[in-house]
Design a protein around this motif. Structure first.
Motif, PDB file in Angstrom:
ATOM      1  N   VAL A  39       0.829  -0.993   0.251  1.00  0.00           N
ATOM      2  CA  VAL A  39       0.017  -0.101   0.114  1.00  0.00           C
ATOM      3  C   VAL A  39       0.855   1.210  -0.049  1.00  0.00           C
ATOM      4  O   VAL A  39       1.222   1.621   0.852  1.00  0.00           O
ATOM      5  CB  VAL A  39      -0.905  -0.168   1.190  1.00  0.00           C
ATOM      6  CG1 VAL A  39      -1.982   1.279   1.270  1.00  0.00           C
ATOM      7  CG2 VAL A  39      -1.478  -1.097   1.182  1.00  0.00           C
ATOM      8  N   HIS A  40       0.765   2.087  -0.759  1.00  0.00           N
ATOM      9  CA  HIS A  40       1.933   3.464  -1.319  1.00  0.00           C
ATOM     10  C   HIS A  40       0.530   4.601  -0.770  1.00  0.00           C
ATOM     11  O   HIS A  40      -0.211   4.824  -1.854  1.00  0.00           O
ATOM     12  CB  HIS A  40       2.615   3.374  -2.235  1.00  0.00           C
ATOM     13  CG  HIS A  40       3.325   2.349  -2.218  1.00  0.00           C
ATOM     14  ND1 HIS A  40       4.120   1.814  -1.793  1.00  0.00           N
ATOM     15  CD2 HIS A  40       3.143   0.593  -3.279  1.00  0.00           C
ATOM     16  CE1 HIS A  40       5.077  -0.019  -2.025  1.00  0.00           C
ATOM     17  NE2 HIS A  40       3.673   0.088  -2.968  1.00  0.00           N
ATOM     18  N   ILE A  41       0.783   5.740  -0.511  1.00  0.00           N
ATOM     19  CA  ILE A  41      -0.407   6.871  -0.447  1.00  0.00           C
ATOM     20  C   ILE A  41       0.813   7.766  -0.434  1.00  0.00           C
ATOM     21  O   ILE A  41       1.898   8.529   0.055  1.00  0.00           O
ATOM     22  CB  ILE A  41      -0.507   7.131   1.103  1.00  0.00           C
ATOM     23  CG1 ILE A  41      -1.810   5.425   1.281  1.00  0.00           C
ATOM     24  CG2 ILE A  41      -1.153   8.311   1.496  1.00  0.00           C
ATOM     25  CD1 ILE A  41      -2.018   5.778   2.633  1.00  0.00           C
ATOM     26  N   THR A  42      -0.228   8.987  -1.172  1.00  0.00           N
ATOM     27  CA  THR A  42       0.778   9.813  -1.846  1.00  0.00           C
ATOM     28  C   THR A  42       0.168  11.241  -1.255  1.00  0.00           C
ATOM     29  O   THR A  42      -1.236  11.088  -1.599  1.00  0.00           O
ATOM     30  CB  THR A  42       1.362   9.864  -3.361  1.00  0.00           C
ATOM     31  OG1 THR A  42       1.883   9.420  -3.526  1.00  0.00           O
ATOM     32  CG2 THR A  42       1.763  11.640  -3.836  1.00  0.00           C
ATOM     33  N   VAL A  43       0.346  12.143  -0.299  1.00  0.00           N
ATOM     34  CA  VAL A  43       0.131  13.024  -0.046  1.00  0.00           C
ATOM     35  C   VAL A  43       0.154  14.639  -0.306  1.00  0.00           C
ATOM     36  O   VAL A  43       1.708  14.312  -1.065  1.00  0.00           O
ATOM     37  CB  VAL A  43       0.155  12.892   2.090  1.00  0.00           C
ATOM     38  CG1 VAL A  43      -0.433  11.377   2.114  1.00  0.00           C
ATOM     39  CG2 VAL A  43       0.894  13.314   2.021  1.00  0.00           C
ATOM     40  N   CYS A  44      -0.522  15.653   0.385  1.00  0.00           N
ATOM     41  CA  CYS A  44       0.037  16.978  -0.496  1.00  0.00           C
ATOM     42  C   CYS A  44      -0.279  17.935   0.967  1.00  0.00           C
ATOM     43  O   CYS A  44      -1.097  17.571   2.008  1.00  0.00           O
ATOM     44  CB  CYS A  44      -0.939  17.682  -1.334  1.00  0.00           C
ATOM     45  SG  CYS A  44      -0.495  19.294  -1.479  1.00  0.00           S
TER      46      CYS A  44
END
Length: 273
Positions: free
Chosen positions: A67-72
């Motif tokens: 699981v890979h999460i890209t955030v701001c």
């Protein structure tokens, strides 16, 4: 110091269903609705993301592989989040909770019991902020204090409006949430399942105190009247415009108030590997 993200930009899962599916989901800043037939993996996707960040919202050290999460902003290491699920099932440990002096019978009762405690903390927090502002001597201190208290008042007004058909209103002189109905005081666990569900959702949104955070909801429409389903997303955004909503649903009513373009089909974000 822990740096928190404003929202999630993308979710990637490379191990859905024992690695047979690869998911890439680019998210909207505000509203994201995951749709699809039963068994296609909507709840699985939500559950994997929630489990990967764990209870502390850590997105640097994922607890679940694949699981890979890209955030701001991209350098944030944590997210604030809440999870709303839909089932008002009987409590398995109701006897133990009963010993605490709480007359609770279902999981929603227990959820509302915990939210009551957080609501008390929230009120202490905003009370302290109001006192600090009023003591600051600033010329617009009274206006600033009113702004701090406005979300709580808006929450109470919304609940009163939603529950108006049954004559229930929040007792505003109480520190914890109680209702008045034809002169009788009611606790949240005495509400209907739909009322409990809506109260739990809006109370969860309120106590996040207008901070940027992610609200995961898995079929929140269960038990909700169709008119409440139509208003659900708008009510959440009205209480906290900084929230990012990520939800699964089977109900057309949830998207009827202008949210159809925020629907993503599971089949559109999954590839066979």
């Amino acid at each position: 110091m822990q740096k928190y993200a404003d929202y999630i930009k993308e979710i990637e899962i490379d191990s859905l269903w024992s690695g047979r599916r690869h998911v890439v989901w680019k998210l909207d800043r505000r509203v994201n609705i995951l749709s699809g037939i039963n068994g296609v993996g909507k709840s699985t996707i939500i559950n994997k993301v929630v489990k990967s960040v764990g209870p502390n919202g850590d997105i640097t050290n994922h607890l679940m592989k694949g699981v890979h999460i890209t955030v701001c902003p991209e350098d944030a290491g944590f997210i604030r989040y809440d999870v709303i699920r839909s089932f008002d099932r009987p409590l398995l440990n109701a006897d133990v909770i009963g010993e605490m002096g709480a007359n609770l019978a279902t999981e929603l009762d227990w959820q509302l019991f915990k939210l009551q405690r957080k609501y008390l903390d929230y009120q202490v927090n905003i009370g302290n902020r109001i006192i600090a502002v009023l003591q600051s001597g600033q010329p617009d201190a009274a206006i600033m204090a009113q702004r701090i208290s406005e979300p709580k008042k808006k929450f109470q007004d919304l609940i009163d409006d939603l529950f108006s058909d049954t004559g229930k209103t929040i007792i505003r002189t109480e520190n914890e949430i109680k209702f008045s109905q034809i002169g009788e005081a009611l606790y949240p666990y005495q509400l209907s399942s739909g009322e409990k569900q809506m109260l739990a959702i809006l109370l969860t949104v309120l106590i996040e105190d207008n901070q940027p955070y992610v609200l995961f909801m898995d079929e929140p429409e269960v038990s909700l009247h169709i008119e409440w389903q139509k208003r659900l997303i708008d009510l959440i955004l009205e209480l906290n415009d900084n929230v990012q909503i990520i939800l699964t649903t089977h109900s057309p009513a949830v998207v009827m108030n202008g949210w159809i373009d925020k629907i993503t089909e599971v089949s559109d974000i999954t590839d066979n590997e």
